[in-house]
Design a protein around this motif. Structure first.
Motif, PDB file in Angstrom:
ATOM      1  N   LYS A 128       0.853  -1.342   0.101  1.00 51.34           N
ATOM      2  CA  LYS A 128      -0.031  -0.039  -0.012  1.00 51.34           C
ATOM      3  C   LYS A 128       0.878   1.302   0.034  1.00 51.34           C
ATOM      4  N   PHE A 129       1.821   1.299   0.915  1.00 50.46           N
ATOM      5  CA  PHE A 129       2.665   2.521   0.903  1.00 50.46           C
ATOM      6  C   PHE A 129       3.609   2.429  -0.549  1.00 50.46           C
ATOM      7  N   GLN A 130       4.050   1.380  -1.137  1.00 52.41           N
ATOM      8  CA  GLN A 130       4.627   1.432  -2.317  1.00 52.41           C
ATOM      9  C   GLN A 130       3.706   2.067  -3.543  1.00 52.41           C
ATOM     10  N   GLU A 131       2.491   1.715  -3.384  1.00 53.24           N
ATOM     11  CA  GLU A 131       1.601   2.270  -4.228  1.00 53.24           C
ATOM     12  C   GLU A 131       1.399   3.712  -4.233  1.00 53.24           C
ATOM     13  N   LEU A 132       1.258   4.180  -3.085  1.00 50.56           N
ATOM     14  CA  LEU A 132       0.970   5.570  -2.639  1.00 50.56           C
ATOM     15  C   LEU A 132       2.254   6.127  -3.101  1.00 50.56           C
ATOM     16  N   ARG A 186       2.323   6.887  -6.442  1.00 53.75           N
ATOM     17  CA  ARG A 186       1.188   7.758  -7.090  1.00 53.75           C
ATOM     18  C   ARG A 186       1.687   9.166  -6.785  1.00 53.75           C
ATOM     19  N   ALA A 187       2.124   9.387  -5.684  1.00 49.88           N
ATOM     20  CA  ALA A 187       2.766  10.757  -5.282  1.00 49.88           C
ATOM     21  C   ALA A 187       4.193  11.131  -6.102  1.00 49.88           C
ATOM     22  N   TYR A 188       4.675  10.174  -6.490  1.00 53.86           N
ATOM     23  CA  TYR A 188       5.988  10.574  -7.272  1.00 53.86           C
ATOM     24  C   TYR A 188       5.541  11.114  -8.610  1.00 53.86           C
ATOM     25  N   GLU A 189       4.484  10.236  -9.192  1.00 55.81           N
ATOM     26  CA  GLU A 189       3.848  10.462 -10.494  1.00 55.81           C
ATOM     27  C   GLU A 189       3.214  12.018 -10.510  1.00 55.81           C
ATOM     28  N   ALA A 190       2.737  12.312  -9.339  1.00 54.59           N
ATOM     29  CA  ALA A 190       1.974  13.477  -9.448  1.00 54.59           C
ATOM     30  C   ALA A 190       3.041  14.712  -9.041  1.00 54.59           C
ATOM     31  N   GLY A 191       4.231  14.312  -8.755  1.00 55.76           N
ATOM     32  CA  GLY A 191       5.423  15.534  -8.693  1.00 55.76           C
ATOM     33  C   GLY A 191       5.513  15.633  -7.355  1.00 55.76           C
ATOM     34  N   LYS A 214       7.543  14.825  -4.548  1.00 52.15           N
ATOM     35  CA  LYS A 214       8.476  13.730  -4.192  1.00 52.15           C
ATOM     36  C   LYS A 214       8.575  13.639  -2.545  1.00 52.15           C
ATOM     37  N   ARG A 215       8.276  14.785  -1.973  1.00 49.13           N
ATOM     38  CA  ARG A 215       8.406  14.654  -0.390  1.00 49.13           C
ATOM     39  C   ARG A 215       7.545  13.566   0.043  1.00 49.13           C
ATOM     40  N   VAL A 216       6.178  13.806  -0.287  1.00 47.33           N
ATOM     41  CA  VAL A 216       5.230  12.721   0.226  1.00 47.33           C
ATOM     42  C   VAL A 216       5.633  11.417  -0.457  1.00 47.33           C
ATOM     43  N   ALA A 217       6.065  11.301  -1.569  1.00 48.10           N
ATOM     44  CA  ALA A 217       6.775   9.839  -2.031  1.00 48.10           C
ATOM     45  C   ALA A 217       7.685   9.358  -1.250  1.00 48.10           C
ATOM     46  N   ALA A 218       8.770  10.471  -0.889  1.00 49.26           N
ATOM     47  CA  ALA A 218       9.921   9.870   0.126  1.00 49.26           C
ATOM     48  C   ALA A 218       9.284   9.166   1.527  1.00 49.26           C
ATOM     49  N   PHE A 219       8.540  10.118   2.046  1.00 49.40           N
ATOM     50  CA  PHE A 219       7.630   9.724   3.318  1.00 49.40           C
ATOM     51  C   PHE A 219       7.007   8.417   2.978  1.00 49.40           C
ATOM     52  N   CYS A 220       6.224   7.963   1.952  1.00 47.99           N
ATOM     53  CA  CYS A 220       5.475   6.874   1.867  1.00 47.99           C
ATOM     54  C   CYS A 220       6.584   5.829   1.438  1.00 47.99           C
ATOM     55  N   ARG A 221       7.666   6.046   1.065  1.00 49.28           N
ATOM     56  CA  ARG A 221       8.801   4.897   0.736  1.00 49.28           C
ATOM     57  C   ARG A 221       9.069   4.768   2.219  1.00 49.28           C
ATOM     58  N   PHE A 222       9.428   5.613   3.176  1.00 50.42           N
ATOM     59  CA  PHE A 222      10.006   5.412   4.486  1.00 50.42           C
ATOM     60  C   PHE A 222       8.879   4.516   5.043  1.00 50.42           C
ATOM     61  N   MET A 223       7.874   4.684   4.858  1.00 47.52           N
ATOM     62  CA  MET A 223       6.625   4.042   5.602  1.00 47.52           C
ATOM     63  C   MET A 223       6.334   2.747   5.198  1.00 47.52           C
ATOM     64  N   ARG A 224       7.139   2.344   3.911  1.00 46.42           N
ATOM     65  CA  ARG A 224       7.025   0.933   3.404  1.00 46.42           C
ATOM     66  C   ARG A 224       7.514   0.013   4.511  1.00 46.42           C
ATOM     67  N   ILE A 253      -4.062   0.084   5.878  1.00 46.81           N
ATOM     68  CA  ILE A 253      -4.942  -1.048   5.215  1.00 46.81           C
ATOM     69  C   ILE A 253      -6.020  -1.637   5.986  1.00 46.81           C
ATOM     70  N   GLU A 254      -6.694  -0.598   6.693  1.00 48.60           N
ATOM     71  CA  GLU A 254      -7.603  -0.998   7.680  1.00 48.60           C
ATOM     72  C   GLU A 254      -8.739  -1.882   7.108  1.00 48.60           C
ATOM     73  N   ASP A 255      -9.149  -1.614   5.881  1.00 46.20           N
ATOM     74  CA  ASP A 255     -10.213  -2.317   5.181  1.00 46.20           C
ATOM     75  C   ASP A 255      -9.878  -3.777   5.113  1.00 46.20           C
ATOM     76  N   GLU A 256      -8.631  -3.896   4.585  1.00 48.15           N
ATOM     77  CA  GLU A 256      -8.006  -5.343   4.326  1.00 48.15           C
ATOM     78  C   GLU A 256      -7.795  -6.002   5.760  1.00 48.15           C
ATOM     79  N   LEU A 257      -7.338  -5.290   6.616  1.00 46.02           N
ATOM     80  CA  LEU A 257      -7.024  -5.798   7.841  1.00 46.02           C
ATOM     81  C   LEU A 257      -8.422  -6.632   8.466  1.00 46.02           C
ATOM     82  N   ARG A 258      -9.549  -5.639   8.289  1.00 49.97           N
ATOM     83  CA  ARG A 258     -10.932  -6.143   8.954  1.00 49.97           C
ATOM     84  C   ARG A 258     -11.483  -7.402   8.139  1.00 49.97           C
TER      85      ARG A 258
END
Ligand SMILES: Cc1cc2nc3c(=O)[nH]c(=O)nc-3n(C[C@H](O)[C@H](O)[C@H](O)COP(=O)(O)O)c2cc1C
Length: 218
Positions: free
Chosen positions: A67-71, A74-79, A81-91, A174-179
Motif C-alpha cells: 500500500k505504501f509502495q503504491e502511494l 502515485r505521489a511521485y507521478e504527481a510530482g 517528491k516529499r510525500v513519495a519519500a515519506f511513503c517510501r520510508f513508511m513501507r 490497510i484498515e479495510d483489508e485487515l478487517r
C-alpha cells in the motif's frame, strides 16, 4: 523487574528470533496486564486479537508494504517528491513485521451505556441538540484512550517476560483489508497492531525530550 527498569528498558523491537513460539500463558499474562489498565467508567472497552498463523502475518505485512509502495508511486507521478519519500520510508516502518511469530491487534469495543438505556451516539447527539457541548471526547474517543492505556501495560509485561514488541499504527493504512483478513466487526475500531517475538536486536534508547521542556507549571 523494577518499575524504572520496565519503563526505561522497554524498547520498540522490530527484529525477532526466527522460529520462536510464544507460549499461550505468556500471551495471556500480557493481556491480563492490559486488562488492569484504567478505563473510562471502568468500561474496559478493549479487545485483543492474537494472530500466530505465519502466512497470515506475512500477508498482513506485505499488504502494508504494497500500500505504501503504491502511494509512493502515485505521489511521485504527481510530482509530490516529499510525500513519495515519506511513503517510501513508511513501507518498511509499516511492513517490517512479516516474520514476527505473533501479532496482537488491539481493538475497541462499543462503550456500554446500556444501564442508562442509551447508546453513546444518541447521548452525544441529544446533548448537542440541547445546546450543550460536544461529548465526543468523553463518550466516543474514550474507548480508544482506554485501549491505548491497556496497550502500554501489555508492552511492559511483554518486556518483563523477555519479549520484544513494537506498537504500530502504520498498518492502519490497510484498515479495510485487515478487517477482512481478521474478521473484525464494524463496531470495533482497530487501534494498534503489535508484532511480538523474542528480540533479535538490542536498540539503543531513542533520546527523550528533557522533563524541563515538557512541563509547564501554573
Ligand atoms: C502511536 C504510536 C504509533 C507507532 N507506530 C509505529 C509504526 O507504525 N511503526 C514502527 O516501527 N514504530 C511505531 N511506533 C514506535 C515508535 O517509533 C517508538 O515508540 C519510538 O520511536 C520510541 O522508541 P521506543 O519505543 O524504543 O522507546 C509507534 C509508537 C506509537 C506510540
Amino acid at each position: 523487574m523494577e518499575l524504572d527498569e520496565a519503563i526505561k528498558g522497554r524498547r520498540s523491537i522490530r527484529k525477532y528470533e526466527k522460529g520462536a513460539v510464544i507460549p499461550k500463558e505468556d500471551v495471556e499474562a500480557m493481556i491480563e496486564a492490559a486488562t488492569w489498565a484504567p478505563s473510562g467508567l471502568n468500561a474496559q472497552p478493549w479487545r485483543f486479537i492474537l494472530v500466530t498463523q505465519r502466512e497470515l502475518i506475512a500477508e498482513m505485512a506485505q499488504a502494508v508494504f504494497d500500500k505504501f509502495q503504491e502511494l509512493s508511486k502515485r505521489a511521485y507521478e504527481a510530482g509530490e517528491k516529499r510525500v513519495a519519500a515519506f511513503c517510501r520510508f513508511m513501507r518498511s516502518h509499516g511492513g517490517f513485521f512479516g516474520e514476527a511469530p505473533a501479532v496482537i491487534v488491539a481493538c475497541t469495543e462499543r462503550y456500554d451505556l446500556s444501564p442508562f438505556g442509551l447508546d453513546e451516539y444518541t447521548v452525544t447527539a441529544k446533548v448537542k441538540e440541547l445546546g450543550g457541548p460536544s461529548l465526543e471526547a468523553l463518550l466516543i474517543h474514550i474507548v480508544e484512550k482506554s485501549v491505548v492505556m491497556a496497550v502500554q501495560n501489555l508492552l511492559l509485561k511483554a518486556h518483563e517476560l523477555g519479549y520484544g514488541a513494537c506498537v504500530m499504527d502504520a498498518p492502519l493504512v490497510i484498515e479495510d483489508e485487515l478487517r477482512q483478513m481478521l474478521d473484525i466487526p464494524e463496531e470495533q475500531q482497530l487501534v494498534m497492531v503489535i508484532p511480538l517475538g523474542v528480540p533479535a536486536q538490542k536498540p539503543r534508547p531513542p533520546k527523550r525530550v528533557p522533563v524541563s521542556e515538557v512541563i509547564r507549571y501554573i
